[in-house]
Enzyme design. Structure first.
Site, mmCIF file in Angstrom:
data_model
loop_
_atom_site.group_PDB
_atom_site.id
_atom_site.type_symbol
_atom_site.label_atom_id
_atom_site.label_comp_id
_atom_site.label_asym_id
_atom_site.label_seq_id
_atom_site.Cartn_x
_atom_site.Cartn_y
_atom_site.Cartn_z
ATOM 1 N N GLY A 55 -89.532 35.689 5.260
ATOM 2 C CA GLY A 55 -89.503 36.426 4.149
ATOM 3 C C GLY A 55 -90.563 37.393 3.999
ATOM 4 N N ASP A 71 -87.308 44.197 3.579
ATOM 5 C CA ASP A 71 -88.319 44.001 4.266
ATOM 6 C C ASP A 71 -89.220 45.372 4.583
ATOM 7 O OD1 ASP A 71 -88.771 41.178 5.973
ATOM 8 O OD2 ASP A 71 -86.619 41.943 5.564
ATOM 9 N N ASN A 93 -83.646 45.547 6.564
ATOM 10 C CA ASN A 93 -83.134 44.031 5.869
ATOM 11 C C ASN A 93 -82.709 43.233 7.337
ATOM 12 O OD1 ASN A 93 -83.503 42.027 3.860
ATOM 13 N ND2 ASN A 93 -81.403 42.127 3.841
#
EC number: 5.3.1.23
Length: 349
Positions: A49, A238, A248
């Site tokens: 993450g 991201d 992402n």
């Protein structure tokens, strides 16, 4: 929501992470004491993450710095430069990794006095990164919640929840906050091949919070949209390019195309720390490619593909800004045209 903390720094100057590769079957915490430990944990997705990676990198840099003896601050700065370069090599796509380390670099470069004082300043900055992320995620959740209605059907991809951040998550934050206000969302979670972050992590987190969640395979997204079960798609991010293109987890751009076809809002929940102004467009974003073992062997009791078959395993894809209904940051909701409005959004705030 779950009170599980995915990344924390101990009073003994060690880093403790929740090993996300073992979820949902086991809740195991691992203690990391060197930069090599941290690098491996990030590469192996034990911590994952974008925000959590940034927090882990900041804590990890501090943990490595305090292991070494220094006579002067100049020696500490030299060590930090090496640590930063090493940790940066772990994963290239998530911008929070570089962003967090650059925040620490400013502290190291600008601090004077005793070595002990500089190290304390680094620790405080790393702690500030974590504290701020929790606040940022809550703000993203509040702003996104204004775009949703009670009993909406929400489609998610990958995992952008509390364990991917300091708290709340990004794309899952409005679901947790909405749950506290009896929004009664119906969530459909993509399994997210090949690493199954949706199946293993998102479904688990939402169940922990008693949120109505239905797990689907990635290739079922079209039919649940076609059947009218989805009112909005929420994804994390991201890296955001200056023009609003977003990187992402692999499969995100396909969902954006489907949502556009069916006329469903596609929302990207992105802390401003993920905006990379050095990337003019998504074409400038480096896409991490990972081992084909993740496709052929991972999560299976035995290999599920022919031996030595060729594989291609990009970890992320780029969603064109034209497919994004809005980008939600901690400061509010940004709509097209993103190149102008992202810059203006930050100037105003």
């Amino acid at each position: 929501m779950s009170t599980i903390q995915s990344v924390k720094l101990t009073s003994e100057d060690t880093l403790v992470i929740l090993d996300q590769t073992l979820l949902p079957g086991e809740i195991v915490y691992r203690t990391l004491t060197t930069q090599e430990d941290v690098w491996q944990a990030i590469v192996a997705l034990q911590v994952r993450g974008a925000p959590a990676i940034g927090i882990a990198a900041a804590y990890g840099a501090y943990v490595e710095l305090v292991r070494h003896p220094y006579v002067t601050v100049a020696e500490l700065r030299h060590t930090f430069a090496n640590v930063k370069a090493y940790l940066l090599s772990s994963r290239p796509t998530a911008v929070n990794l570089a962003w967090a380390l650059e925040r620490l670099e400013k502290i190291v470069q600008q601090s004077w006095g005793r070595v002990e004082d500089v190290l304390q300043a680094v620790r405080e900055e790393a702690e500030a990164i974590r504290t701020e992320d929790a606040q940022v995620c809550e703000a993203i959740g509040r702003h996104t919640l204004t775009l949703l209605k009670k009993e909406d059907g929400i489609l998610t991809h990958c995992n952008a929840g509390g364990i991917a951040t300091a708290k709340y998550g990004t794309a899952l934050a409005p679901l947790f906050l909405g749950n506290e206000q009896n929004y009664s969302f119906r969530v459909y979670a993509d399994e997210t091949r090949p690493l199954l972050q949706g199946a293993r992590l998102t479904a688990w987190e939402l169940q922990q919070a008693n949120i109505d969640v239905t797990l689907i395979c990635d290739n079922m997204a079209s039919i649940v949209m076609q059947q009218g079960k989805i009112n909005a798609v929420l994804v994390g991010c991201d890296r955001v390019a200056a023009n609003g293109d977003t990187a992402n987890k692999i499969g995100t751009s396909g969902l954006a195309i489907l949502a556009n076809h069916y006329g469903i809002p596609f929302y990207v929940c992105a802390p401003t720390s993920t905006i990379d102004w050095s990337c003019r467009t998504g074409a400038d974003i480096e896409i991490e490619e990972r081992s084909g073992i993740e496709i052929t062997d991972s999560w299976y009791e035995q290999p599920m593909a022919p031996p030595a078959v060729k594989t291609y395993n990009p970890a992320f894809d780029v969603t064109d800004n034209a497919l994004i209904t809005a980008i939600i940051t901690e400061h509010g909701i940004v709509r097209p045209a993103y190149k102008e409005n992202l810059a203006g959004h930050l100037q105003v705030t």
